[in-house]
Design a protein around this motif. Structure first.
Motif, PDB file in Angstrom:
ATOM      1  N   VAL A 174       0.857  -1.186   0.000  1.00  0.00           N
ATOM      2  CA  VAL A 174       0.000   0.000   0.000  1.00  0.00           C
ATOM      3  C   VAL A 174       0.892   1.235   0.000  1.00  0.00           C
ATOM      4  N   ARG A 175       0.685   2.077  -0.988  1.00  0.00           N
ATOM      5  CA  ARG A 175       1.436   3.322  -1.120  1.00  0.00           C
ATOM      6  C   ARG A 175       0.441   4.473  -1.018  1.00  0.00           C
TER       7      ARG A 175
ATOM      8  N   LEU B 157       4.889  11.960  11.140  1.00  0.00           N
ATOM      9  CA  LEU B 157       5.055  10.548  10.783  1.00  0.00           C
ATOM     10  C   LEU B 157       6.235   9.948  11.548  1.00  0.00           C
ATOM     11  N   ALA B 158       7.333  10.673  11.652  1.00  0.00           N
ATOM     12  CA  ALA B 158       8.509  10.176  12.363  1.00  0.00           C
ATOM     13  C   ALA B 158       8.217   9.984  13.849  1.00  0.00           C
TER      14      ALA B 158
ATOM     15  N   ALA C 216       8.160   4.244   6.415  1.00  0.00           N
ATOM     16  CA  ALA C 216       8.874   4.751   5.242  1.00  0.00           C
ATOM     17  C   ALA C 216       8.111   5.931   4.658  1.00  0.00           C
ATOM     18  N   GLY C 217       8.729   7.106   4.653  1.00  0.00           N
ATOM     19  CA  GLY C 217       8.043   8.288   4.144  1.00  0.00           C
ATOM     20  C   GLY C 217       8.973   9.183   3.352  1.00  0.00           C
TER      21      GLY C 217
ATOM     22  N   ASP D  21       2.463   0.840   3.709  1.00  0.00           N
ATOM     23  CA  ASP D  21       3.866   0.456   3.585  1.00  0.00           C
ATOM     24  C   ASP D  21       4.766   1.630   3.225  1.00  0.00           C
ATOM     25  N   HIS D  22       4.261   2.545   2.404  1.00  0.00           N
ATOM     26  CA  HIS D  22       5.064   3.692   1.958  1.00  0.00           C
ATOM     27  C   HIS D  22       4.184   4.938   1.959  1.00  0.00           C
ATOM     28  N   TRP D  23       4.696   6.012   2.575  1.00  0.00           N
ATOM     29  CA  TRP D  23       3.985   7.285   2.645  1.00  0.00           C
ATOM     30  C   TRP D  23       4.647   8.277   1.694  1.00  0.00           C
TER      31      TRP D  23
END
Length: 432
Positions: free
Chosen positions: A335-336, A383-384, A391-392, A359-361
């Motif tokens: 999912v991205r 996000l961090a 993962a962003g 999975d990826h932002w």
């Protein structure tokens, strides 16, 4: 042109009128009914339709309005709808018997409002609300379905007494205006109900503040899980709607995806049921609407490979619904997510609800789209903090974030663009 000055006689286009409305009041939002009520009275206080249903709540309003419109129109009724905000064109906000209001009709209505308001200032939203009521009253409608813009008690749409009030869900959003907890927000949203008239509650566990406020108003409360319910039918793809009076309907799953749409459909059916003999909506019309109703920006599929969807979910409750859909959707890829948000939204709550499902932002800055837009750096910091291992990547706008997500995605991945109407509008404007 200074604030509160009158429109120029040379204004002719819808774009000119909307630009004028954005300048004519110093605040984007100013809750209260006195100003808009005074202008509405000066226009003759036209009732939008003989029957009015007002739909408030935190999430699910737009879908519930669409279900009501679809079911009533399938039964042969002329229906008007007022919703906000719009995605691509302002005209989307006002629908008259299935058609968006024309530029000419909107301009003519704004001219009438301007003539009636005198020196009374109106916000952008108040202009739009008055135009909706004005155009609906001129369209010989049977039913008007009105979506609340913000809150309920002091929202401009509350100048009209509804025959049925619908409150879909209550969650944290617009806390600066409505209060910092579900009870406070619930009390504000209860303000659209009226004494002795039905108040449909779509949430199965509504806050006490909402229930107490509805009791104080004297509304006829009809809540999900008590007055009506929606349940899966064992061994079948459909679902069952039932009412405490013994009414039972076996129905197909809504074409609108996501499990939460069954709750929205059930709430719409409950509102129609509460109107009793004033409308005749047979089961066939309800089934037909469930099979065809779509709402732009609600898990809207815009590409097949990779599967690409657009959703306007922008608060934690909406994010939890997205997480539930992702969990229930079979997939073999990743999912991205392309995510953008406004400064007044609970970004941390949204990310927390979805961090284990994405999975990826691809974080998109919205500061060039609106003064309220957050830059990508602010999203990255949140996000961090919420998901240190997530993962962003950061991008200056939706277009560049989406381009990167498409370049990285495999055929079996899901690309989800969500978080704000500005994200959805950008995606739908540049869909391929």
């Amino acid at each position: 042109m200074s604030y509160f000055s009158k429109a120029s006689s040379t204004m002719r286009t819808l774009a000119e009128w909307l630009s004028y409305q954005e300048r004519t009041h110093p605040r984007d939002i100013e809750l209260g009914l006195d100003r808009v009520s005074a202008v509405w009275e000066a226009m003759g206080a036209p009732r939008p339709a003989p029957i009015v249903v007002t739909v408030g709540g935190t999430n699910g309003k737009g879908s519930t309005v669409a279900f009501l419109e679809g079911m009533l129109r399938a039964a042969g009724y002329r229906v008007g709808c007022y919703t906000s905000p719009h995605l691509l064109r302002y005209n989307e906000r006002i629908r008259l018997d299935g058609e968006d209001a024309s530029d000419d009709a909107l301009v003519a209505s704004f001219e009438r409002i301007e003539a009636a308001r005198g020196s009374i200032p109106q916000t952008y939203f108040e202009f739009g609300t008055l135009a909706a009521f004005d155009l609906m009253a001129r369209a010989s409608l049977d039913v008007a379905v009105i979506e609340v813009g913000l809150g309920g008690r002091l929202d401009a749409v509350n100048i009209v007494d509804p025959d049925v009030a619908v409150i879909t869900t209550i969650d944290l959003d617009h806390q600066d205006w409505l209060g910092g907890d579900r009870d406070s927000i619930g009390r504000e949203k209860a303000g659209i109900a009226r004494a002795s008239r039905p108040a449909i509650i779509g949430e199965r566990q509504p806050p006490v503040g909402l229930l107490d406020a509805l009791r104080g108003i004297g509304a006829d409360m009809q809540a999900s899980g008590d007055a009506f319910s929606a349940s899966r039918v064992d061994g079948e793809a459909g679902w069952r709607w039932s009412h405490r009076d013994g009414t039972v309907l076996d129905l197909p799953r809504p074409r609108l995806d996501a499990p939460v749409q069954i709750d929205n459909a059930a709430t719409a059916i409950a509102a129609i049921h509460a109107l009793g003999s004033r409308v005749d909506v047979p089961p066939m019309a309800i089934r037909q609407a469930l099979e065809v109703v779509r709402v732009p920006g609600r898990l809207q599929k815009i590409a097949e490979s990779p599967l690409t969807l657009v959703d306007v979910g922008h608060n934690p409750q909406a994010a939890r619904a997205l997480a539930e859909w992702l969990e229930a959707t079979p997939r073999r890829g990743q999912v991205r997510a392309v995510y953008g948000a406004l400064a007044d939204k609970d970004v941390g709550g949204v990310i927390e609800a979805l961090v284990d499902r994405i999975d990826h932002w691809y974080l998109a800055g919205l500061e060039r789209d609106t003064p309220r837009g957050l830059p990508a750096g602010a999203l990255a910091a949140t996000l961090a903090a919420v998901g240190p291992t997530a993962a962003g990547r950061s991008f200056e706008n939706v277009a560049s974030a989406w381009k990167a997500a498409r370049a990285d995605a495999g055929e079996e991945d899901i690309v989800l663009l969500f978080g704000s109407f500005f994200v959805a509008a950008a995606a739908l404007s540049h869909r391929t």
